[in-house]
Design a protein around this motif. Structure first.
Motif, PDB file in Angstrom:
ATOM      1  N   SER A  92       0.851  -1.196   0.000  1.00 58.26           N
ATOM      2  CA  SER A  92       0.000   0.000   0.000  1.00 58.26           C
ATOM      3  C   SER A  92       0.881   1.238   0.000  1.00 58.26           C
ATOM      4  O   SER A  92       2.083   1.158   0.321  1.00 58.26           O
ATOM      5  CB  SER A  92      -0.917   0.028   1.235  1.00 58.26           C
ATOM      6  OG  SER A  92      -0.165   0.318   2.393  1.00 58.26           O
ATOM      7  N   GLY A  93       0.290   2.355  -0.319  1.00 61.52           N
ATOM      8  CA  GLY A  93       1.014   3.618  -0.256  1.00 61.52           C
ATOM      9  C   GLY A  93       1.456   3.911   1.165  1.00 61.52           C
ATOM     10  O   GLY A  93       2.573   4.381   1.402  1.00 61.52           O
ATOM     11  N   MET A  94       0.596   3.620   2.146  1.00 58.82           N
ATOM     12  CA  MET A  94       0.947   3.879   3.545  1.00 58.82           C
ATOM     13  C   MET A  94       2.123   3.026   4.004  1.00 58.82           C
ATOM     14  O   MET A  94       2.909   3.464   4.848  1.00 58.82           O
ATOM     15  CB  MET A  94      -0.272   3.668   4.462  1.00 58.82           C
ATOM     16  CG  MET A  94      -1.153   4.894   4.647  1.00 58.82           C
ATOM     17  SD  MET A  94      -0.318   6.510   4.823  1.00 58.82           S
ATOM     18  CE  MET A  94       0.662   6.311   6.313  1.00 58.82           C
ATOM     19  N   ILE A  97       5.127   4.865   2.768  1.00 63.43           N
ATOM     20  CA  ILE A  97       5.333   6.085   3.564  1.00 63.43           C
ATOM     21  C   ILE A  97       5.911   5.746   4.940  1.00 63.43           C
ATOM     22  O   ILE A  97       6.898   6.342   5.379  1.00 63.43           O
ATOM     23  CB  ILE A  97       3.996   6.870   3.690  1.00 63.43           C
ATOM     24  CG1 ILE A  97       3.600   7.442   2.323  1.00 63.43           C
ATOM     25  CG2 ILE A  97       4.091   7.973   4.744  1.00 63.43           C
ATOM     26  CD1 ILE A  97       2.173   7.961   2.237  1.00 63.43           C
ATOM     27  N   TYR A 118      -1.677  13.687   3.752  1.00 64.32           N
ATOM     28  CA  TYR A 118      -2.655  12.595   3.696  1.00 64.32           C
ATOM     29  C   TYR A 118      -3.026  12.170   5.127  1.00 64.32           C
ATOM     30  O   TYR A 118      -2.166  12.119   6.010  1.00 64.32           O
ATOM     31  CB  TYR A 118      -2.042  11.431   2.917  1.00 64.32           C
ATOM     32  CG  TYR A 118      -2.959  10.242   2.822  1.00 64.32           C
ATOM     33  CD1 TYR A 118      -4.123  10.289   2.064  1.00 64.32           C
ATOM     34  CD2 TYR A 118      -2.668   9.068   3.509  1.00 64.32           C
ATOM     35  CE1 TYR A 118      -4.975   9.205   1.994  1.00 64.32           C
ATOM     36  CE2 TYR A 118      -3.513   7.975   3.442  1.00 64.32           C
ATOM     37  CZ  TYR A 118      -4.666   8.051   2.687  1.00 64.32           C
ATOM     38  OH  TYR A 118      -5.507   6.977   2.625  1.00 64.32           O
ATOM     39  N   GLU A 161       4.291  17.109   0.551  1.00 64.51           N
ATOM     40  CA  GLU A 161       3.242  16.606  -0.335  1.00 64.51           C
ATOM     41  C   GLU A 161       2.971  17.767  -1.273  1.00 64.51           C
ATOM     42  O   GLU A 161       2.454  18.791  -0.837  1.00 64.51           O
ATOM     43  CB  GLU A 161       1.981  16.284   0.481  1.00 64.51           C
ATOM     44  CG  GLU A 161       1.433  14.897   0.237  1.00 64.51           C
ATOM     45  CD  GLU A 161       0.157  14.633   1.024  1.00 64.51           C
ATOM     46  OE1 GLU A 161       0.260  14.011   2.096  1.00 64.51           O
ATOM     47  OE2 GLU A 161      -0.926  15.046   0.587  1.00 64.51           O
ATOM     48  N   SER A 165      -3.673  16.721  -1.649  1.00 66.26           N
ATOM     49  CA  SER A 165      -4.770  16.165  -2.450  1.00 66.26           C
ATOM     50  C   SER A 165      -6.139  16.766  -2.148  1.00 66.26           C
ATOM     51  O   SER A 165      -7.157  16.252  -2.587  1.00 66.26           O
ATOM     52  CB  SER A 165      -4.794  14.647  -2.291  1.00 66.26           C
ATOM     53  OG  SER A 165      -4.969  14.305  -0.940  1.00 66.26           O
ATOM     54  N   ASP A 190       5.513  12.850  -1.019  1.00 65.41           N
ATOM     55  CA  ASP A 190       4.404  12.044  -1.521  1.00 65.41           C
ATOM     56  C   ASP A 190       4.032  12.634  -2.885  1.00 65.41           C
ATOM     57  O   ASP A 190       3.531  13.752  -2.976  1.00 65.41           O
ATOM     58  CB  ASP A 190       3.232  12.145  -0.530  1.00 65.41           C
ATOM     59  CG  ASP A 190       2.033  11.288  -0.936  1.00 65.41           C
ATOM     60  OD1 ASP A 190       1.861  11.047  -2.144  1.00 65.41           O
ATOM     61  OD2 ASP A 190       1.270  10.891  -0.037  1.00 65.41           O
ATOM     62  N   SER A 192       1.957  11.271  -5.139  1.00 63.22           N
ATOM     63  CA  SER A 192       0.791  10.553  -5.686  1.00 63.22           C
ATOM     64  C   SER A 192      -0.053  11.427  -6.617  1.00 63.22           C
ATOM     65  O   SER A 192      -0.569  10.951  -7.623  1.00 63.22           O
ATOM     66  CB  SER A 192      -0.107  10.041  -4.559  1.00 63.22           C
ATOM     67  OG  SER A 192       0.611   9.252  -3.654  1.00 63.22           O
ATOM     68  N   SER A 212       1.266   6.508  -3.567  1.00 59.70           N
ATOM     69  CA  SER A 212       0.188   5.547  -3.461  1.00 59.70           C
ATOM     70  C   SER A 212      -0.063   5.085  -4.891  1.00 59.70           C
ATOM     71  O   SER A 212      -0.692   5.791  -5.684  1.00 59.70           O
ATOM     72  CB  SER A 212      -1.076   6.198  -2.886  1.00 59.70           C
ATOM     73  OG  SER A 212      -2.149   5.286  -3.041  1.00 59.70           O
ATOM     74  N   THR A 214      -1.910   2.888  -5.719  1.00 58.12           N
ATOM     75  CA  THR A 214      -3.354   2.619  -5.779  1.00 58.12           C
ATOM     76  C   THR A 214      -4.033   3.606  -6.733  1.00 58.12           C
ATOM     77  O   THR A 214      -5.039   3.288  -7.354  1.00 58.12           O
ATOM     78  CB  THR A 214      -3.956   2.843  -4.365  1.00 58.12           C
ATOM     79  OG1 THR A 214      -3.155   2.158  -3.414  1.00 58.12           O
ATOM     80  CG2 THR A 214      -5.384   2.359  -4.293  1.00 58.12           C
ATOM     81  N   LYS A 215      -3.459   4.803  -6.816  1.00 53.20           N
ATOM     82  CA  LYS A 215      -4.097   5.886  -7.568  1.00 53.20           C
ATOM     83  C   LYS A 215      -3.757   5.767  -9.060  1.00 53.20           C
ATOM     84  O   LYS A 215      -4.209   4.849  -9.694  1.00 53.20           O
ATOM     85  CB  LYS A 215      -3.680   7.238  -6.967  1.00 53.20           C
ATOM     86  CG  LYS A 215      -3.780   7.271  -5.427  1.00 53.20           C
ATOM     87  CD  LYS A 215      -5.218   7.179  -4.920  1.00 53.20           C
ATOM     88  CE  LYS A 215      -5.358   6.753  -3.458  1.00 53.20           C
ATOM     89  NZ  LYS A 215      -4.653   7.536  -2.471  1.00 53.20           N
ATOM     90  N   VAL A 224      -4.510  -2.047  -4.347  1.00 51.10           N
ATOM     91  CA  VAL A 224      -3.891  -1.160  -3.372  1.00 51.10           C
ATOM     92  C   VAL A 224      -2.393  -1.448  -3.393  1.00 51.10           C
ATOM     93  O   VAL A 224      -1.988  -2.614  -3.286  1.00 51.10           O
ATOM     94  CB  VAL A 224      -4.479  -1.388  -1.965  1.00 51.10           C
ATOM     95  CG1 VAL A 224      -3.756  -0.544  -0.923  1.00 51.10           C
ATOM     96  CG2 VAL A 224      -5.970  -1.071  -1.957  1.00 51.10           C
ATOM     97  N   ALA A 225      -1.574  -0.399  -3.568  1.00 49.47           N
ATOM     98  CA  ALA A 225      -0.125  -0.621  -3.691  1.00 49.47           C
ATOM     99  C   ALA A 225       0.652   0.654  -3.439  1.00 49.47           C
ATOM    100  O   ALA A 225       0.091   1.756  -3.487  1.00 49.47           O
ATOM    101  CB  ALA A 225       0.203  -1.140  -5.095  1.00 49.47           C
ATOM    102  N   TRP A 345      -9.022   7.836  -5.678  1.00 50.27           N
ATOM    103  CA  TRP A 345      -9.076   8.406  -7.007  1.00 50.27           C
ATOM    104  C   TRP A 345      -8.019   7.717  -7.847  1.00 50.27           C
ATOM    105  O   TRP A 345      -7.287   6.863  -7.345  1.00 50.27           O
ATOM    106  CB  TRP A 345      -8.830   9.924  -6.978  1.00 50.27           C
ATOM    107  CG  TRP A 345      -7.748  10.352  -6.033  1.00 50.27           C
ATOM    108  CD1 TRP A 345      -7.891  10.596  -4.695  1.00 50.27           C
ATOM    109  CD2 TRP A 345      -6.345  10.551  -6.321  1.00 50.27           C
ATOM    110  NE1 TRP A 345      -6.679  10.945  -4.149  1.00 50.27           N
ATOM    111  CE2 TRP A 345      -5.706  10.931  -5.115  1.00 50.27           C
ATOM    112  CE3 TRP A 345      -5.585  10.464  -7.483  1.00 50.27           C
ATOM    113  CZ2 TRP A 345      -4.347  11.208  -5.042  1.00 50.27           C
ATOM    114  CZ3 TRP A 345      -4.222  10.752  -7.404  1.00 50.27           C
ATOM    115  CH2 TRP A 345      -3.625  11.112  -6.186  1.00 50.27           C
TER     116      TRP A 345
HETATM  117  C1  LIG Z   1      -4.302   7.301  -1.014  1.00 46.52           C
HETATM  118  C2  LIG Z   1      -3.176   8.124  -0.603  1.00 46.52           C
HETATM  119  C3  LIG Z   1      -2.179   7.642   0.233  1.00 46.52           C
HETATM  120  C4  LIG Z   1      -2.238   6.275   0.864  1.00 46.52           C
HETATM  121  O1  LIG Z   1      -2.084   5.274  -0.084  1.00 46.52           O
HETATM  122  P1  LIG Z   1      -2.707   3.810   0.109  1.00 46.52           P
HETATM  123  O2  LIG Z   1      -2.307   3.132  -1.141  1.00 46.52           O
HETATM  124  O3  LIG Z   1      -4.176   3.986   0.268  1.00 46.52           O
HETATM  125  O4  LIG Z   1      -2.080   3.232   1.324  1.00 46.52           O
HETATM  126  C5  LIG Z   1      -1.110   8.462   0.520  1.00 46.52           C
HETATM  127  N1  LIG Z   1      -1.031   9.712   0.031  1.00 46.52           N
HETATM  128  C6  LIG Z   1      -1.973  10.216  -0.777  1.00 46.52           C
HETATM  129  C7  LIG Z   1      -1.826  11.598  -1.289  1.00 46.52           C
HETATM  130  C8  LIG Z   1      -3.078   9.445  -1.115  1.00 46.52           C
HETATM  131  O5  LIG Z   1      -4.030   9.970  -1.880  1.00 46.52           O
END
Ligand SMILES: *Cc1c(COP(=O)(O)O)cnc(C)c1O
Length: 395
Positions: A92-94, A97, A118, A161, A165, A190, A192, A212, A214-215, A224-225, A345
């Protein structure tokens, strides 16, 4: 500037990176699509080979908590896209991080973080790290002087960041990187919002880029990644400590989904930017909207900085409705037919996510109640404009 050799041009060409770079089709029956190596472990011919591999797990295939061939293909491509030496891939992104931060901080040290990161990054700084004696200061990162004011003798990390977002405040990446280098502070960003297509912070001197995935990188709302990009020494340090210990690695199948997502990433980013721009132009003129937040709009206070360090805008934008009546804001959001009510998103589908969801949540208390975040997906833009038109009529 000296002209690039043919090889240099290939290596830095986004299409080449996304398609062939890092792939060795002859290794897997000349298949055009990369393989999913769904295995937990790898076997060896003899003890000597096994011994050598275990000594250098980062560069060998021993066990899939550390390394896996499908991940290597993805890792090489993402590193090349970010202009990084190497990357690590996470579930996951977290996870990316947390690993990036924990690997670079000790008991008794201090982190400077930009305002409104975030939500779970904020939670990590406010609730988890204090248990281990790590302090933090949140600052308005739009002014470089605030970094200087917040710096302490024990500051080890500057966490960015850019843009964030929800309201898209940015930091001057080159200037912050220069400041941090002078004081031997590690910079993490970050990235993302932009994806590696729109912004490459390492080229501005930032030490670590996290995503993230995931986005946009995944891009289909089905995985989720996370990704951590940096230089070889940093990647090795994280790999040999937090990465192998916390075990937050992505599964081979999910890495493969990201490889598939990458194939269309530049195309998708172009389309998100175009549709978002159309929505911004429409909403900026709409009488029921007080203000539109979009970093690539001429009305945005940091538009010049956006142009300096980002190729184009993303799909996220926010609007301030001309009412603070939560019932009316809810009516608008519920009336949208194509913008779906959802967090996150980066996928095909356009989304809406209002701040009024969090009426009692202190994590979002800094944001105005009439702020509504919209995500421009990949649908026909007229469909989206029509949807906004009819929903705005209801308030
Ligand atoms: C979604 C998001 C994260 C977390 O990522 P996950 O993949 O949900 O763990 C971190 N930073 C930003 C800006 C995000 O939008």
């Amino acid at each position: 500037m000296p002209s690039l050799t043919k090889v240099d041009f290939m290596m830095t060409n986004t299409s080449h990176i996304i398609n062939m770079f890092g792939e060795d089709n002859a290794e897997y029956f000349n298949a055009i699509a990369p393989p999913i190596i769904q295995t937990s472990n790898f076997r060896f011919k003899n003890i000597d080979q096994l011994r050598k591999a275990i000594k250098n797990e980062k560069e060998s295939f021993v066990y899939s908590r550390g390394n896996n061939p499908t991940l290597i293909i993805l890792s090489k491509k993402l590193a090349a896209l970010e202009g990084a030496e190497d990357t690590l891939l996470f579930a996951s992104g977290m996870a990316a991080i947390s690993n990036a931060i924990l690997s670079n901080i000790n008991n008794g040290e201090h982190i400077i973080c930009v305002n409104k990161p975030y939500s779970w990054t904020s939670h990590l700084l406010k609730n988890l790290l204090p248990r281990f004696g790590v302090e933090h200061t949140f600052i308005d990162g739009t002014d470089l002087e605030n970094f200087n004011k917040a710096r302490q003798k024990n500051t080890r990390i500057i966490y960015l960041e850019s843009p964030n977002s929800w309201t898209f405040e940015m930091q001057d990446l080159s200037a912050v990187a220069q400041f941090a280098k002078k004081h031997k502070i590690t910079t993490i960003i970050d990235n993302s919002y932009s994806s590696p297509i729109n912004q490459q912070p390492i080229k501005h001197g930032i030490d670590i880029v996290v995503h993230s995935a995931t986005k946009y990188i995944g891009g289909h709302s089905d995985t989720v990644a996370g990704v951590l990009c940096s230089n070889k020494a940093m990647i090795e340090k994280v790999f040999n400590n937090e990465y192998m210990t916390f075990g937050g690695i992505i599964a081979p199948f999910n890495a493969w989904l990201l490889l598939r997502g990458l194939r269309t990433l530049p195309l998708r980013m172009e389309r998100h930017a175009k549709t978002a721009q159309t929505m911004v132009t429409f909403l900026e003129k709409h009488p029921k909207v007080i203000k539109v937040f979009y970093p690539y709009s001429e009305s945005f206070p940091q538009f010049n900085l956006a142009k300096k360090q980002m190729k184009q805008g993303g799909g996220l934008l926010s609007i301030l409705l001309n009412t603070k009546d939560v019932k009316k804001i809810e009516t608008f959001c519920n009336a949208l037919k194509h913008f779906q009510l959802a967090v996150s998103w980066g996928g095909y589908e356009s989304l809406v996510f209002p701040v009024c969801t969090f009426v009692d949540d202190e994590r979002f208390s800094e944001l105005p109640i009439n702020l509504v975040r919209l995500y421009a997906g990949l649908e026909d833009e007229q469909l989206l404009i029509n949807d906004l038109t009819q929903a705005l009529k209801k308030i």
